[in-house]
Design a protein around this motif. Structure first.
Motif, short mmCIF file in Angstrom:
data_model
loop_
_atom_site.label_atom_id
_atom_site.label_comp_id
_atom_site.label_asym_id
_atom_site.label_seq_id
_atom_site.Cartn_x
_atom_site.Cartn_y
_atom_site.Cartn_z
N GLN B 8 -17.17 -4.53 30.42
CA GLN B 8 -17.34 -6.00 30.11
C GLN B 8 -15.67 -5.51 29.39
OE1 GLN B 8 -19.66 -8.06 27.86
NE2 GLN B 8 -17.99 -9.66 27.24
N LEU B 9 -15.41 -4.92 28.53
CA LEU B 9 -14.66 -4.57 27.23
C LEU B 9 -13.39 -3.95 28.57
CD1 LEU B 9 -16.06 -3.63 24.43
CD2 LEU B 9 -14.65 -5.45 25.01
N GLY B 10 -14.15 -2.79 29.53
CA GLY B 10 -12.34 -2.14 29.77
C GLY B 10 -12.33 -3.01 31.15
N SER B 11 -12.45 -4.10 31.50
CA SER B 11 -11.52 -4.58 32.82
C SER B 11 -11.78 -5.67 32.71
CB SER B 11 -12.68 -4.47 33.78
OG SER B 11 -11.50 -5.35 35.12
N LEU B 12 -10.42 -6.70 32.89
CA LEU B 12 -10.27 -7.60 32.35
C LEU B 12 -10.15 -8.88 33.99
CD1 LEU B 12 -6.36 -7.94 31.30
CD2 LEU B 12 -8.47 -8.08 29.18
N ALA B 13 -10.45 -8.27 35.26
CA ALA B 13 -10.56 -8.52 36.18
C ALA B 13 -11.84 -8.69 35.85
CB ALA B 13 -10.29 -8.32 36.97
N ALA B 15 -14.24 -8.67 33.64
CA ALA B 15 -14.96 -9.10 32.68
C ALA B 15 -15.24 -11.73 33.02
CB ALA B 15 -13.81 -9.04 31.50
N ALA B 16 -13.85 -11.83 34.04
CA ALA B 16 -13.51 -12.96 34.41
C ALA B 16 -15.05 -13.63 35.34
CB ALA B 16 -12.30 -12.95 35.37
N LEU B 17 -15.85 -11.83 35.43
CA LEU B 17 -16.57 -12.23 37.23
C LEU B 17 -17.91 -12.07 36.06
CD1 LEU B 17 -15.58 -9.96 39.95
CD2 LEU B 17 -15.32 -12.26 39.55
N LEU B 19 -18.82 -12.66 32.52
CA LEU B 19 -19.09 -13.66 31.36
C LEU B 19 -19.39 -14.88 32.48
CD1 LEU B 19 -15.89 -13.16 29.64
CD2 LEU B 19 -18.41 -12.96 28.83
N ARG B 48 -12.65 -3.30 43.12
CA ARG B 48 -12.71 -3.08 41.15
C ARG B 48 -12.44 -3.93 41.26
NH1 ARG B 48 -8.44 -1.69 37.37
NH2 ARG B 48 -9.54 0.03 36.13
N ARG B 419 -2.20 0.92 38.24
CA ARG B 419 -3.30 2.14 37.32
C ARG B 419 -4.68 0.43 37.47
NH1 ARG B 419 -5.41 3.52 31.59
NH2 ARG B 419 -7.45 3.14 32.14
N ASP B 420 -4.08 -0.98 37.73
CA ASP B 420 -4.92 -2.02 37.78
C ASP B 420 -5.16 -2.13 39.58
OD1 ASP B 420 -5.19 -4.68 36.52
OD2 ASP B 420 -4.05 -5.56 39.12
#
Lengths: 120, 423
Positions: B8-13, B15-17, B19, B48, B419-420
């Motif tokens: 959850q902390l590791g990925s912005l994308a 985390a979107a899913l 949450l 990813r 990286r993304d």
């Protein structure tokens, strides 16, 4: 981190107009979140932030493009409102800012402010 | 820290899913299965996005190569400004994020049975399939230019051995030689790419073979950002780059590999090094699976990227009919995220929001001179078309400092973007 420390960010003097805009930002951020962010708002912010991650490193390295994860929420909103007004100093950020509604801007700023420094 | 919270902390994308998950996953139902074919930018980003955010979705990525070499920035390698290793990315980080990475090739798709057959004999079932096949080359449009001819006149439009071959040819070319680039008709991958290639090869010539010249034989009569390129060519490489539109030559219709000649209706050009970029269509697998229309490209829903021809199959990247979106790595990344969020919503009940589609491409004119465009798009579910909303780009006459800063940003963008995409 301060937005004024980044090469691409517009300068922001604390003029009366600027202070007024910060107040406006605070107002609409509060209106969106109602004081605390629900899961849907956070999720929406995270989906918007995923777009940012295509250019902005999320692991703390700044090689020409500023790190925005963990950035102060109000500073980010203020910078984006400046970008929205003008094609300079960054036409890329001008396009990004124009694509976001005020509500979306508040959501992504809140999300990014709370997700600083996380290596992925 | 639990596995979930790390992700959850590791990925912005991701985390979107995570949450936005609905109740079905929490109740412990079987994991939906997503199979992704193609480990380029579209496929890797998609895998990813799904795997790092939604552990309850099983994601399998099928890619025949152990490592991926980016076509974007490969013109820097041709000019001797970067190594191939710096453009090479593996799949370890994707595997660590929970993606099952299979080094294999998909040989057939059965949309009715929802299965994918692999070269090794395995058959995978899916709830949703994502195909990101990139482009294939249409040999036959230029007489004499076939697969074998690419070993003499490389296209170098897929990064890897072709790019290395072109670099070797440029290095071994005598000073005073002619480097010919044949540019295909629209649509093709990376629209500014041929002109960036001309710019950076001219930079290489200026350093090491100053009597050499670059000749661009175009299948078009104009090209995007022409004023910016022509201004840069006049400033950096006066007299070294010549661009001939189709109206002057009639277009390239044949090659002769024995004399390394490129033949137009008007004239035959004998090259020291010839770079022939063929016309393109969607990768061959999608055509066989009935995912392409008469144009040779894949029609998709502009918000979910689900095929308009086959249910539960999504396509992202260069292979789609993307409306105003160019066939670029950035577009593929942007589409893959929107597609991933849509798939998550369909399979897990995760919340879905209006997608933001964007493209921004840094283009190098010289090592310290680059420009960048920025385009936002609006998917229109009514017309089925992705339309540009805003479009901005650098301008002729800007300060050298602005262009230097943009060139510096381009390097930062490459690092952040790969990286993304690959982790």
């Amino acid at each position: 981190m301060s937005v004024t420390a980044t090469a691409a960010a517009p300068s922001r003097n604390l003029t009366a107009a600027c202070r007024r805009r910060v107040m406006v930002c605070s107002f609409f951020a509060a209106a969106v979140f109602g004081g605390h962010a629900g899961a849907a708002e956070v999720s929406h912010g995270a989906q918007l932030a995923a777009t940012c991650a295509a250019c902005h490193s999320v692991d703390g390295t700044n090689a020409g493009i500023p790190v925005i994860a963990g950035m102060d929420e109000q500073a980010l909103i203020g910078a984006m409102l400046d970008y929205k007004e003008s094609e300079t100093p960054s036409h890329v950020m001008h396009a990004v800012a124009l694509s976001l509604s005020d509500e979306e801007l508040a959501l992504v700023a809140r999300y990014l402010a709370g997700h600083g420094g996380g290596a992925r | 820290m639990s596995r979930l919270s790390r992700r959850q902390l590791g990925s912005l994308a991701g985390a979107a899913l995570l949450l936005g998950l609905g109740g079905s996953i929490a109740r412990g139902q079987a994991k939906p299965r997503v199979v992704v074919i193609g480990g380029g930018v579209g496929g890797a980003t998609l895998a990813r996005t799904l795997a790092s955010g939604v552990p309850a979705v099983d994601v399998t990525l099928i890619e025949r190569r152990a490592k991926y070499i980016t076509c974007f920035h490969s013109n820097h390698y041709l000019a001797g400004l970067s190594s191939l290793a710096s453009l090479t990315h593996g799949y370890d980080a994707l595997a660590q994020a929970g993606v099952t990475v299979l080094q294999d090739s998909a040989t057939a798709i059965d949309p009715t049975a929802r299965t994918v057959s692999l070269q090794t004999g395995a058959v995978l079932t899916y709830d949703r399939l994502v195909v990101s096949p990139g482009v294939s080359f249409k040999f036959g449009g230029i007489e004499g230019y076939d697969e074998a001819a690419t070993e003499i006149m490389p296209h170098a439009w897929n990064a890897g051995p072709q790019t290395e071959l072109l670099r070797r040819q440029l290095k071994s070319m005598d000073d005073g030689g002619l480097f010919v680039i044949a540019v295909p008709p629209d649509p093709f991958r990376c629209p500014p790419g041929p002109y960036e290639r001309a710019s950076l090869v001219a930079y290489y010539f200026k350093q090491f073979k100053p009597k050499s010249k670059v000749l661009i034989l175009d299948a078009k009569d104009t090209f995007r950002y022409q004023d910016i390129f022509e201004d840069a060519w006049a400033r950096h490489y006066p007299g070294m780059i010549e661009w001939l539109p189709k109206q002057f030559t009639g277009g390239v219709h044949a090659v002769d590999v024995t004399t390394r000649s490129v033949i137009t209706t008007a004239e035959t050009f004998r090259a020291a090094v010839a770079n022939v970029i063929p016309a393109q269509s969607a990768g061959s697998l999608v055509a066989e699976a009935g995912l392409t229309d008469a144009s040779g490209w894949c029609p998709v829903d502009p918000t979910t990227f689900e095929s308009k021809l086959q249910a539960d199959i999504h396509i992202v990247g260069d292979a789609i009919i993307g409306g105003d979106m160019p066939k670029s790595a950035f577009s593929a990344n942007s589409q893959a995220k929107a597609c991933g969020f849509a798939i998550s919503a369909a399979l897990t009940g995760a919340e879905r929001f209006p997608p933001h589609l964007f493209n921004s491409c840094y283009t190098s004119l010289a090592p310290d001179d680059a420009f960048v465009n920025a385009l936002s798009f609006r998917p229109d579910p009514e017309t089925g078309r992705i339309s540009v909303v805003d479009s901005f780009v650098n301008k002729v006459g800007e300060s050298a400092e602005t262009r230097r800063r943009t060139a510096h940003e381009a390097n930062g963008w490459y690092a952040a973007f790969t990286r993304d995409t690959f982790g």
